[in-house]
Each structure stands twice: as C-alpha cells, then as structure tokens.
Scaffold this motif. Structure first.
Motif, PDB file in Angstrom:
ATOM      1  N   LYS A 277      30.631  45.562  49.104  1.00 15.84           N
ATOM      2  CA  LYS A 277      31.229  44.862  50.056  1.00 15.84           C
ATOM      3  C   LYS A 277      31.261  43.289  49.791  1.00 15.84           C
ATOM      4  O   LYS A 277      32.236  42.566  50.608  1.00 15.84           O
ATOM      5  N   THR A 278      29.938  43.033  48.896  1.00 14.35           N
ATOM      6  CA  THR A 278      29.377  41.122  49.686  1.00 14.35           C
ATOM      7  C   THR A 278      29.243  40.927  47.906  1.00 14.35           C
ATOM      8  O   THR A 278      28.386  41.890  47.557  1.00 14.35           O
ATOM      9  N   LEU A 279      29.767  40.131  47.475  1.00 16.14           N
ATOM     10  CA  LEU A 279      28.972  39.352  46.440  1.00 16.14           C
ATOM     11  C   LEU A 279      28.409  37.870  46.850  1.00 16.14           C
ATOM     12  O   LEU A 279      29.407  36.851  47.436  1.00 16.14           O
ATOM     13  N   SER A 280      27.520  37.383  46.153  1.00 14.54           N
ATOM     14  CA  SER A 280      26.426  36.872  47.076  1.00 14.54           C
ATOM     15  C   SER A 280      25.818  36.342  45.050  1.00 14.54           C
ATOM     16  O   SER A 280      25.356  36.594  44.571  1.00 14.54           O
ATOM     17  N   ILE A 281      26.537  34.596  44.927  1.00 14.56           N
ATOM     18  CA  ILE A 281      26.296  33.901  44.204  1.00 14.56           C
ATOM     19  C   ILE A 281      25.457  32.687  43.877  1.00 14.56           C
ATOM     20  O   ILE A 281      25.558  32.257  44.751  1.00 14.56           O
ATOM     21  N   GLY A 282      24.664  32.500  43.069  1.00 15.56           N
ATOM     22  CA  GLY A 282      23.691  31.456  43.046  1.00 15.56           C
ATOM     23  C   GLY A 282      23.181  31.128  41.402  1.00 15.56           C
ATOM     24  O   GLY A 282      23.244  31.210  41.102  1.00 15.56           O
ATOM     25  N   GLU A 293      37.203  29.143  41.151  1.00 12.33           N
ATOM     26  CA  GLU A 293      38.555  29.667  41.376  1.00 12.33           C
ATOM     27  C   GLU A 293      38.373  31.540  41.329  1.00 12.33           C
ATOM     28  O   GLU A 293      39.277  31.867  41.710  1.00 12.33           O
ATOM     29  N   LYS A 294      38.173  31.356  40.128  1.00  2.44           N
ATOM     30  CA  LYS A 294      38.347  32.654  39.419  1.00  2.44           C
ATOM     31  C   LYS A 294      37.462  33.398  40.284  1.00  2.44           C
ATOM     32  O   LYS A 294      38.522  34.701  40.300  1.00  2.44           O
ATOM     33  N   MET A 295      36.580  33.188  40.583  1.00  2.00           N
ATOM     34  CA  MET A 295      35.582  34.523  41.657  1.00  2.00           C
ATOM     35  C   MET A 295      36.372  34.221  43.496  1.00  2.00           C
ATOM     36  O   MET A 295      37.005  35.532  43.752  1.00  2.00           O
ATOM     37  N   SER A 296      36.939  33.496  43.193  1.00  2.00           N
ATOM     38  CA  SER A 296      37.865  33.407  44.918  1.00  2.00           C
ATOM     39  C   SER A 296      38.758  34.402  44.408  1.00  2.00           C
ATOM     40  O   SER A 296      40.053  34.916  45.552  1.00  2.00           O
ATOM     41  N   GLU A 297      39.519  34.437  43.506  1.00  2.00           N
ATOM     42  CA  GLU A 297      40.421  35.536  42.967  1.00  2.00           C
ATOM     43  C   GLU A 297      40.391  36.260  42.836  1.00  2.00           C
ATOM     44  O   GLU A 297      41.531  37.051  44.189  1.00  2.00           O
ATOM     45  N   ALA A 298      38.969  36.409  42.443  1.00  2.00           N
ATOM     46  CA  ALA A 298      39.318  38.331  42.226  1.00  2.00           C
ATOM     47  C   ALA A 298      39.305  38.441  43.924  1.00  2.00           C
ATOM     48  O   ALA A 298      39.378  39.419  44.360  1.00  2.00           O
ATOM     49  N   ALA A 299      38.222  37.738  44.594  1.00  2.00           N
ATOM     50  CA  ALA A 299      37.745  38.341  46.282  1.00  2.00           C
ATOM     51  C   ALA A 299      38.890  38.720  46.605  1.00  2.00           C
ATOM     52  O   ALA A 299      38.969  39.471  47.399  1.00  2.00           O
ATOM     53  N   ARG A 300      39.701  37.504  46.675  1.00  2.00           N
ATOM     54  CA  ARG A 300      41.663  37.928  47.307  1.00  2.00           C
ATOM     55  C   ARG A 300      42.115  39.732  46.925  1.00  2.00           C
ATOM     56  O   ARG A 300      42.134  40.472  47.635  1.00  2.00           O
ATOM     57  N   HIS A 302      41.012  41.708  45.273  1.00  2.00           N
ATOM     58  CA  HIS A 302      40.278  42.582  45.401  1.00  2.00           C
ATOM     59  C   HIS A 302      39.335  43.228  46.683  1.00  2.00           C
ATOM     60  O   HIS A 302      38.655  44.029  46.902  1.00  2.00           O
ATOM     61  N   GLY A 303      39.867  42.417  47.340  1.00  2.00           N
ATOM     62  CA  GLY A 303      39.047  42.692  49.083  1.00  2.00           C
ATOM     63  C   GLY A 303      37.197  42.725  49.411  1.00  2.00           C
ATOM     64  O   GLY A 303      36.784  43.560  49.655  1.00  2.00           O
ATOM     65  N   PHE A 304      36.990  42.089  48.358  1.00  2.00           N
ATOM     66  CA  PHE A 304      35.565  41.521  49.159  1.00  2.00           C
ATOM     67  C   PHE A 304      35.089  40.605  49.446  1.00  2.00           C
ATOM     68  O   PHE A 304      35.829  39.426  49.266  1.00  2.00           O
ATOM     69  N   ARG A 305      33.665  40.240  50.089  1.00  2.00           N
ATOM     70  CA  ARG A 305      33.908  39.236  50.518  1.00  2.00           C
ATOM     71  C   ARG A 305      32.545  38.458  49.623  1.00  2.00           C
ATOM     72  O   ARG A 305      32.126  39.080  48.939  1.00  2.00           O
TER      73      ARG A 305
END
Ligand code: KG4
Ligand code: ZN
Length: 346
Positions: A277-282, A293-300, A302-305
């Motif tokens: 349920k969590t995605l961490s990116i570097g 921006e688009k990752m944040s949209e996707a998180a909202r 699809h409901g993942f952290r």
C-alpha cells in the motif's frame, strides 16, 4: 565509545557515477554534514559522462570532499564509528575511488566497513526524509542507468520485481534532450523546455503498458519514436534541424508525458501485484516536476501512500547512504576484501 553526543556516527561515501559526495549521519538519521561535488561542468562538452574523466575527477575531489564534510559536521575523523561506501552498481573506475578511500579510512581508524547498494540507497532517501512508515513498500528507482521496481519488505530486504529491458528513463531524457539541442544535463533542461509545451501535441508510444502482466519498462523505442518524428526513419543527422521554441516545447512535453505515464502505470501494477500500500521513490528522474505531479494524482486516485524523496535527495548524494545504519544495526559488515560491482543491475 560512540562519537558525538553519545550517538553513533557514520561517514558515507558516494562515487558511483559523476558526483563525488560524502555525508556524516547519526544512528537517529540526523545529517550532520553533507557535500556533493558535481562534475557537470567537466562532462558538459562531451554531452555525457566520460568514465575515465569521471574517475580522475573523483580522485582529485574525494579527500577535499571528505575534509569539508567533517568540517561541516564539526567532528574529527577519529570520532567516526563506521565508514560506508556505495560499491554497486556504477562506473568501475568511479566506484574504485570511493571504495579505496573507505577501506583506507576503515583500516586506519580501525572501524567497521559497510557496503551500500546505490539503488537501495535511492529508496532509503525517502526513509531519511519521511521516517519509518516508508517501509514496507514498493520501491521505485528512476535514475540515469536504472528504472527498477523492488519489493522492499524492510530497509535491508529488497527483491527486484522488474526493470527496464533497455534504456533507463533518465538516459532517455538525456538522449532526447540532446536531439532537441537542449543543454547538458538533459533531464532538467528537458523539464524546463516542456513547461510551456502541450503534452498532447505529439502521440508517442507508452512501451510495455500494453503488457499488463509484466513489470518491465522499455524506453529505447520511445527515444527512437522522437528521432523519427524529428528526422524521419533511418536518419540520424540532427544538425540541419531548425525547430521553433514552440516545437521544442511540444516535443519535450509529449515525450515527458509518455515516460511519466509508463512509470506511473508500472508502479501501479507493482502495487497491485504485491498487495503493498506504499510506494517510495528515489533517483534523479524523481526530481521531475511532472512526474511528481502525476504520481501524486495516481496516489490520490488509487489510494496508496506515496513518498517521493525531496529533489535534493533524488539526485546522487551521500545522505541516502545512511541506509548503512540499518546494515550496522543488523551486523552486516564487510572485510577489506570488499570489491566493486560495476555495470548495471538488471
Ligand atoms: O540518480 P541520478 O542523479 O544518478 C544516477 O544514479 O544515474 O540520476 C541522474 C538522471 C539523469 O539522467 C538526469 O538527466 C535525470 O536523472 N534527471 C532528471 C531530472 N533531474 C535529473 N530527469 C528528468 N527531470 C528532471 N528534473
Ligand atoms: Zn543514482
């Protein structure tokens, strides 16, 4: 006895590619000092990193960078409790400079030596910035050489889920930027050029998105699609191109959108497949504004952290080498036989 304030203090070194970096971090992940010496101006005229020149530049910089880091941290060398170094993956000559410096310090100071995997460290940048809730997660590393998804059960427990089968996302940014005549380094200048562009102006492919059951990326064909758009199939001469600013902006925005769509799509797939349920990116490409921006949209939606490392910790740095603290706690030390693992991890 542990160093400063009773805390355990670690020196981390990073010389995998073209940044010479060092940091002092504590076992509570407090950053006492951090220095990144970029080699951009050296490689600029070649349009890419020249490995032999990079390793020579590391040689010249490594000692001053360590000195400056300790000065900023306000501690003498003898107060360190361990020395860590990124020994994989990367350019062979560059890795050797960091490894040799770290081994020498560990030997002279009689302190433990700890190995850092540069890709895992990119994900760990999120842990430094946001805290322990970053793990467990799906980890996404998007850099100049890698576009890889990991199952990260914990900070010392990474399993590769899949990655690019050809070019990395950053590499594609750099090469397309060069085709468009944008200045080095390509990723940031392509982002800048794309700011005023229309991401729908050109229709570029989203490779691998139509293979829903596979966690993999491919950016080489997308890069070629931009080349065909510019000079036509089979042609490679960009010298006579006379693109308007508006065309460059539209091409940059359309290409950037395609890369970002692929990264978002496959990250979602990895989350679904692992049930995490969590995605961490570097990684350097994660500094890209449209990507964030688009990752944040996707998180909202699809409901993942979502955790994306702060831009300064996305591009290469030594602070992310704080992952060595986890290895220290787990008793994962190395002998002076430790070697480099160069090349790409696929
Ligand atoms: O993680 P990194 O600093 O070094 C490697 O481990 O490779 O990543 C460097 C890559 C380069 O390809 C660079 O062009 C890309 O990250 N990059 C960007 C941006 N900033 C850096 N790509 C797109 N947009 C950016 N803002
Ligand atoms: Zn990197």
């Amino acid at each position: 006895m542990p160093g400063f304030d009773g805390k355990m203090l670690l020196l981390t070194l990073e010389t995998t590619c073209d940044e010479t970096a060092a940091a002092v971090v504590s076992d509570t992940l407090e950053v006492l000092g951090s220095v990144v010496a970029s080699q951009d101006v050296i490689h600029e005229r070649f349009g890419g990193v020249v490995p032999e020149i990079a390793s020579r530049a590391h040689l010249e910089r490594i000692v001053p960078v360590i000195d400056e880091t300790l000065k900023r941290a306000g501690i003498p060398l003898e107060r360190l409790d361990a020395v860590a170094v990124a020994n994989r993956p990367g350019l062979a000559g560059s890795l050797l400079v960091g490894l040799t410096a770290a081994k020498t310090l560990a030997l002279v100071l009689e302190k433990p030596l700890i190995a850092v995997n540069h890709l895992q460290a990119h994900v760990y940048a999120c842990r430094v910035a946001f805290g322990p809730e970053v793990f467990p997660c799906v980890g996404l590393v998007v850099s100049g050489g890698h576009s890889s998804l990991f199952r990260c059960s914990g900070p010392v427990d990474f399993t590769l889920l899949g990655g690019t089968i050809d070019d990395a996302a950053g590499e594609a940014f750099d090469k397309v930027a060069a085709m468009l005549g944008l200045p080095y380094p390509g990723g940031p200048s392509l982002q800048k050029a794309a700011e005023n562009g229309d991401p729908k102006a050109y229709v570029f492919p989203r490779p691998m998105l139509d293979v829903p059951d596979r966690i993999a990326f491919s950016f080489s064909g997308l890069k070629t699609a931009v080349r065909y758009q510019l000079v036509g199939p089979g042609k490679t001469d960009f010298s006579r191109l006379a693109l308007s600013e508006c065309e460059i902006a539209d091409l940059a925005a359309s290409f950037q959108e395609a890369v970002v769509d692929c990264l978002v799509g496959k990250a979602l797939h990895a989350l679904r497949q692992t049930g995490m349920k969590t995605l961490s990116i570097g990684g350097g490409v994660a500094a890209n504004a449209r990507f964030r921006e688009k990752m944040s949209e996707a998180a909202r939606r699809h409901g993942f952290r979502l955790f994306i490392a702060p831009p300064k910790l996305c591009t290469d740095n030594a602070v992310m080498g704080a992952i060595a603290i986890e290895r220290f706690k787990a008793g994962l030390f190395e002998s002076l036989e430790l070697d480099i693992h160069s090349g790409l991890e696929r």
